[in-house]
Design a protein around this motif. Structure first.
Motif, mmCIF file in Angstrom:
data_model
loop_
_atom_site.group_PDB
_atom_site.id
_atom_site.type_symbol
_atom_site.label_atom_id
_atom_site.label_comp_id
_atom_site.label_asym_id
_atom_site.label_seq_id
_atom_site.Cartn_x
_atom_site.Cartn_y
_atom_site.Cartn_z
ATOM 1 N N LYS A 53 -1.868 -2.870 7.318
ATOM 2 C CA LYS A 53 -1.003 -1.979 6.544
ATOM 3 C C LYS A 53 -1.717 -0.648 6.371
ATOM 4 O O LYS A 53 -2.921 -0.600 6.155
ATOM 5 C CB LYS A 53 -0.692 -2.579 5.180
ATOM 6 C CG LYS A 53 0.108 -1.651 4.275
ATOM 7 C CD LYS A 53 0.210 -2.197 2.873
ATOM 8 C CE LYS A 53 0.880 -1.202 1.935
ATOM 9 N NZ LYS A 53 0.057 0.034 1.753
ATOM 10 N N THR A 78 7.881 0.518 10.698
ATOM 11 C CA THR A 78 8.012 0.965 9.308
ATOM 12 C C THR A 78 9.229 0.315 8.682
ATOM 13 O O THR A 78 10.317 0.329 9.256
ATOM 14 C CB THR A 78 8.156 2.495 9.228
ATOM 15 O OG1 THR A 78 6.953 3.102 9.694
ATOM 16 C CG2 THR A 78 8.407 2.947 7.798
ATOM 17 N N ASP A 80 7.975 3.507 1.475
ATOM 18 C CA ASP A 80 8.058 2.751 2.719
ATOM 19 C C ASP A 80 6.731 2.070 3.056
ATOM 20 O O ASP A 80 5.693 2.364 2.455
ATOM 21 C CB ASP A 80 8.480 3.681 3.860
ATOM 22 C CG ASP A 80 9.750 4.458 3.536
ATOM 23 O OD1 ASP A 80 10.577 3.925 2.764
ATOM 24 O OD2 ASP A 80 9.908 5.583 4.035
ATOM 25 N N LEU A 90 4.254 1.222 6.366
ATOM 26 C CA LEU A 90 3.888 1.314 7.780
ATOM 27 C C LEU A 90 2.880 0.206 8.064
ATOM 28 O O LEU A 90 1.835 0.117 7.418
ATOM 29 C CB LEU A 90 3.270 2.674 8.105
ATOM 30 C CG LEU A 90 2.720 2.831 9.531
ATOM 31 C CD1 LEU A 90 3.837 2.729 10.575
ATOM 32 C CD2 LEU A 90 1.966 4.149 9.677
ATOM 33 N N TYR A 137 8.208 8.935 7.273
ATOM 34 C CA TYR A 137 8.320 7.863 6.295
ATOM 35 C C TYR A 137 7.626 8.270 5.003
ATOM 36 O O TYR A 137 6.730 9.120 5.004
ATOM 37 C CB TYR A 137 7.729 6.551 6.846
ATOM 38 C CG TYR A 137 6.228 6.570 7.045
ATOM 39 C CD1 TYR A 137 5.363 6.034 6.084
ATOM 40 C CD2 TYR A 137 5.656 7.130 8.194
ATOM 41 C CE1 TYR A 137 3.986 6.063 6.265
ATOM 42 C CE2 TYR A 137 4.289 7.153 8.379
ATOM 43 C CZ TYR A 137 3.464 6.609 7.408
ATOM 44 O OH TYR A 137 2.094 6.642 7.587
#
Length: 225
Positions: free
Chosen positions: A100, A152, A160, A162, A197
């Motif tokens: 992450k 994402t 959000d 990713l 994002y």
């Protein structure tokens, strides 16, 4: 057309509680196991059922990969079991370790759990539940058209996520099917080699993908205000 089976983990409630940054590509009958049951999901997952619509450039390996679902043996982890039982979850559709990306651009190892109702992000080093996202809060999934490992998950009411996983195809497929099963809402899957994002803390970033000799070059940029 190859067919692939995916197994889901069922939880038995009777069980006891217990600037620019380039990132490398990172890449049967039921069995009772410690209060959980493993059984095949309804039907086989085939290429034409996946939400890739011929756009995605797929790795040869991913075209012939069985979908297992649980890659970390959830029943053997008391802390994971406790989290799921506390939330009243009845089944686990997917479980694996992923990378992450934080708002500052750092990569963190996390456990990703997907159930019929939510996504769980867990720190495997501290056994800490970092985030629970209801599936109903997810708006769409963004990924490139190339053979990288990034995706994402877009959550408009929060921020959000990713992530990167070698099992990205399975993760996207599981999420799309979970939405179909739980509601009339169809999860949108967006393919683009450049997308923005919300990384959290009002930080908006853009990830860019470029096909180069020998692989895919990935850049993560902070967008200017």
């Amino acid at each position: 057309m190859d067919s692939r089976s995916r197994r889901r983990v069922l939880i038995d409630d009777r069980s006891p509680a217990s600037g620019a940054v380039e990132r490398p590509v990172v890449a049967g009958p039921d069995d009772d196991v410690r209060g959980l049951k493993f059984r095949p999901s309804d039907g086989n997952v085939t290429e034409d059922q996946e939400p890739f619509m011929g756009i995605k450039v797929r790795r040869k390996a991913s075209l012939h990969r069985d979908y297992k679902g649980d890659y970390i043996d959830v029943p053997s982890n008391q802390y994971l079991m406790k989290i799921l039982q506390k939330q009243g979850e009845q089944s686990v559709l997917f479980a694996d370790k992923v990378l992450k990306f934080t708002a500052s651009g750092k990569m963190k190892r996390r456990i990703l759990l997907i159930t019929e109702f939510a996504i769980y992000i867990i720190d495997p080093e501290t056994d800490t539940l970092k985030r629970r996202i209801a599936l109903a809060a997810v708006d769409k999934i963004c990924l490139s058209e190339l053979s990288d490992n990034f995706f994402t998950i877009v959550i408009p009411t929060e921020y959000d996520i990713l992530m990167a996983s070698t099992r990205k195809t399975e993760i996207v497929t599981v999420l799309v099917e979970a939405f179909k099963s739980s509601s009339d809402y169809e999860l949108e899957v967006v393919f683009s080699n450049r997308f923005a994002y919300n990384a959290g803390g009002e930080v908006i970033k853009e990830i860019q993908f470029e096909e180069v000799e020998g692989g895919v070059k990935t850049r993560i940029l902070r967008k200017q205000e």
